[in-house]
Motif scaffolding. Sequence first.
Motif, PDB file in Angstrom:
ATOM      1  N   SER A  34       0.884  -1.170   0.000  1.00 30.00           N
ATOM      2  CA  SER A  34       0.000   0.000   0.000  1.00 30.00           C
ATOM      3  C   SER A  34       0.918   1.214   0.000  1.00 30.00           C
ATOM      4  O   SER A  34       1.830   1.313   0.825  1.00 30.00           O
ATOM      5  CB  SER A  34      -0.892   0.034   1.235  1.00 30.00           C
ATOM      6  OG  SER A  34      -1.870  -0.967   1.152  1.00 30.00           O
ATOM      7  N   ALA A  35       0.670   2.122  -0.939  1.00 35.76           N
ATOM      8  CA  ALA A  35       1.581   3.256  -1.061  1.00 35.76           C
ATOM      9  C   ALA A  35       0.815   4.500  -1.486  1.00 35.76           C
ATOM     10  O   ALA A  35      -0.174   4.423  -2.204  1.00 35.76           O
ATOM     11  CB  ALA A  35       2.673   2.949  -2.078  1.00 35.76           C
ATOM     12  N   ASP A  36       1.283   5.632  -0.997  1.00 37.22           N
ATOM     13  CA  ASP A  36       0.817   6.927  -1.468  1.00 37.22           C
ATOM     14  C   ASP A  36       1.892   7.465  -2.418  1.00 37.22           C
ATOM     15  O   ASP A  36       3.056   7.599  -2.033  1.00 37.22           O
ATOM     16  CB  ASP A  36       0.612   7.895  -0.305  1.00 37.22           C
ATOM     17  CG  ASP A  36      -0.560   7.502   0.572  1.00 37.22           C
ATOM     18  OD1 ASP A  36      -1.496   6.876   0.042  1.00 37.22           O
ATOM     19  OD2 ASP A  36      -0.537   7.821   1.771  1.00 37.22           O
ATOM     20  N   THR A  37       1.496   7.746  -3.628  1.00 41.97           N
ATOM     21  CA  THR A  37       2.465   8.171  -4.630  1.00 41.97           C
ATOM     22  C   THR A  37       1.833   9.234  -5.529  1.00 41.97           C
ATOM     23  O   THR A  37       0.733   9.699  -5.254  1.00 41.97           O
ATOM     24  CB  THR A  37       2.954   6.946  -5.452  1.00 41.97           C
ATOM     25  OG1 THR A  37       3.936   7.370  -6.367  1.00 41.97           O
ATOM     26  CG2 THR A  37       1.824   6.301  -6.206  1.00 41.97           C
ATOM     27  N   HIS A  38       2.518   9.605  -6.567  1.00 37.29           N
ATOM     28  CA  HIS A  38       2.012  10.598  -7.516  1.00 37.29           C
ATOM     29  C   HIS A  38       2.253  10.106  -8.939  1.00 37.29           C
ATOM     30  O   HIS A  38       3.274   9.488  -9.223  1.00 37.29           O
ATOM     31  CB  HIS A  38       2.722  11.947  -7.332  1.00 37.29           C
ATOM     32  CG  HIS A  38       2.425  12.584  -6.022  1.00 37.29           C
ATOM     33  ND1 HIS A  38       3.130  12.290  -4.880  1.00 37.29           N
ATOM     34  CD2 HIS A  38       1.493  13.491  -5.677  1.00 37.29           C
ATOM     35  CE1 HIS A  38       2.647  12.993  -3.874  1.00 37.29           C
ATOM     36  NE2 HIS A  38       1.648  13.740  -4.333  1.00 37.29           N
ATOM     37  N   GLN A  39       1.305  10.393  -9.817  1.00 42.23           N
ATOM     38  CA  GLN A  39       1.475  10.149 -11.239  1.00 42.23           C
ATOM     39  C   GLN A  39       1.659  11.501 -11.903  1.00 42.23           C
ATOM     40  O   GLN A  39       1.102  12.500 -11.447  1.00 42.23           O
ATOM     41  CB  GLN A  39       0.243   9.467 -11.835  1.00 42.23           C
ATOM     42  CG  GLN A  39      -0.031   8.086 -11.295  1.00 42.23           C
ATOM     43  CD  GLN A  39      -1.254   7.484 -11.963  1.00 42.23           C
ATOM     44  OE1 GLN A  39      -1.529   7.749 -13.117  1.00 42.23           O
ATOM     45  NE2 GLN A  39      -1.974   6.678 -11.213  1.00 42.23           N
ATOM     46  N   PHE A  40       2.398  11.505 -12.990  1.00 44.33           N
ATOM     47  CA  PHE A  40       2.568  12.774 -13.681  1.00 44.33           C
ATOM     48  C   PHE A  40       2.583  12.542 -15.181  1.00 44.33           C
ATOM     49  O   PHE A  40       2.860  11.459 -15.671  1.00 44.33           O
ATOM     50  CB  PHE A  40       3.859  13.484 -13.241  1.00 44.33           C
ATOM     51  CG  PHE A  40       5.114  12.769 -13.633  1.00 44.33           C
ATOM     52  CD1 PHE A  40       5.766  13.072 -14.817  1.00 44.33           C
ATOM     53  CD2 PHE A  40       5.658  11.798 -12.801  1.00 44.33           C
ATOM     54  CE1 PHE A  40       6.918  12.422 -15.173  1.00 44.33           C
ATOM     55  CE2 PHE A  40       6.814  11.144 -13.150  1.00 44.33           C
ATOM     56  CZ  PHE A  40       7.451  11.458 -14.346  1.00 44.33           C
ATOM     57  N   SER A  41       2.228  13.584 -15.896  1.00 44.28           N
ATOM     58  CA  SER A  41       2.304  13.561 -17.356  1.00 44.28           C
ATOM     59  C   SER A  41       2.959  14.852 -17.813  1.00 44.28           C
ATOM     60  O   SER A  41       2.797  15.904 -17.197  1.00 44.28           O
ATOM     61  CB  SER A  41       0.916  13.416 -17.971  1.00 44.28           C
ATOM     62  OG  SER A  41       0.141  14.559 -17.691  1.00 44.28           O
ATOM     63  N   VAL A  42       3.708  14.733 -18.897  1.00 48.23           N
ATOM     64  CA  VAL A  42       4.444  15.877 -19.419  1.00 48.23           C
ATOM     65  C   VAL A  42       4.073  16.054 -20.886  1.00 48.23           C
ATOM     66  O   VAL A  42       4.073  15.098 -21.661  1.00 48.23           O
ATOM     67  CB  VAL A  42       5.969  15.675 -19.294  1.00 48.23           C
ATOM     68  CG1 VAL A  42       6.723  16.841 -19.901  1.00 48.23           C
ATOM     69  CG2 VAL A  42       6.359  15.467 -17.847  1.00 48.23           C
ATOM     70  N   THR A  43       3.750  17.280 -21.248  1.00 46.30           N
ATOM     71  CA  THR A  43       3.498  17.640 -22.637  1.00 46.30           C
ATOM     72  C   THR A  43       4.464  18.758 -23.004  1.00 46.30           C
ATOM     73  O   THR A  43       4.633  19.704 -22.235  1.00 46.30           O
ATOM     74  CB  THR A  43       2.046  18.129 -22.826  1.00 46.30           C
ATOM     75  OG1 THR A  43       1.157  17.135 -22.332  1.00 46.30           O
ATOM     76  CG2 THR A  43       1.746  18.392 -24.276  1.00 46.30           C
ATOM     77  N   GLU A  44       5.090  18.629 -24.154  1.00 48.23           N
ATOM     78  CA  GLU A  44       6.040  19.660 -24.548  1.00 48.23           C
ATOM     79  C   GLU A  44       5.599  20.319 -25.846  1.00 48.23           C
ATOM     80  O   GLU A  44       4.913  19.716 -26.671  1.00 48.23           O
ATOM     81  CB  GLU A  44       7.441  19.072 -24.698  1.00 48.23           C
ATOM     82  CG  GLU A  44       7.583  18.054 -25.817  1.00 48.23           C
ATOM     83  CD  GLU A  44       8.992  17.520 -25.902  1.00 48.23           C
ATOM     84  OE1 GLU A  44       9.757  18.058 -26.716  1.00 48.23           O
ATOM     85  OE2 GLU A  44       9.292  16.583 -25.151  1.00 48.23           O
TER      86      GLU A  44
END
Length: 132
Positions: free
Chosen positions: A19-29
């Motif tokens: 069980s983990a608290d994390t972050h997802q991210f997306s990058v657009t250039e």
Amino acid sequence: MFQYFITVVPTKLHTYKISADTHQFSVTERERIINHAAGSHGVSGIFMKYDLSSLMVTVTEEHMPFWQFFVRLCGIVGGIFSTTGMLHGIGKFIVEIICCRFRLGSYKPVNSVPFEDGHTDNHLPLLENNTH
């Protein structure tokens, strides 16, 4: 001009192992050439824009019970047998029509019973000029 758009989404991950608290991210250039002589205006540079999402994504791993898997599998197999049976029947019907019934002179009604006069249908033969 180089622009980078970064979106960060908080995520909770629940599996049987961790069980983990994390972050997802997306990058657009995006990049654009700045040329004041050609009418393209702007400031040269590298720009980063952050978007921190206020919504949280929760990912949970759940296993299907064996009986539910077995019922779904039986439904799929039964559907395949039903569909192939219908397709076989339709194919057999089409082949019978094309190959067997439309040959010249080979079509005979299934229930053709000869009449007393020797004909196999109820059409009357043409009468000759017999004057009695």
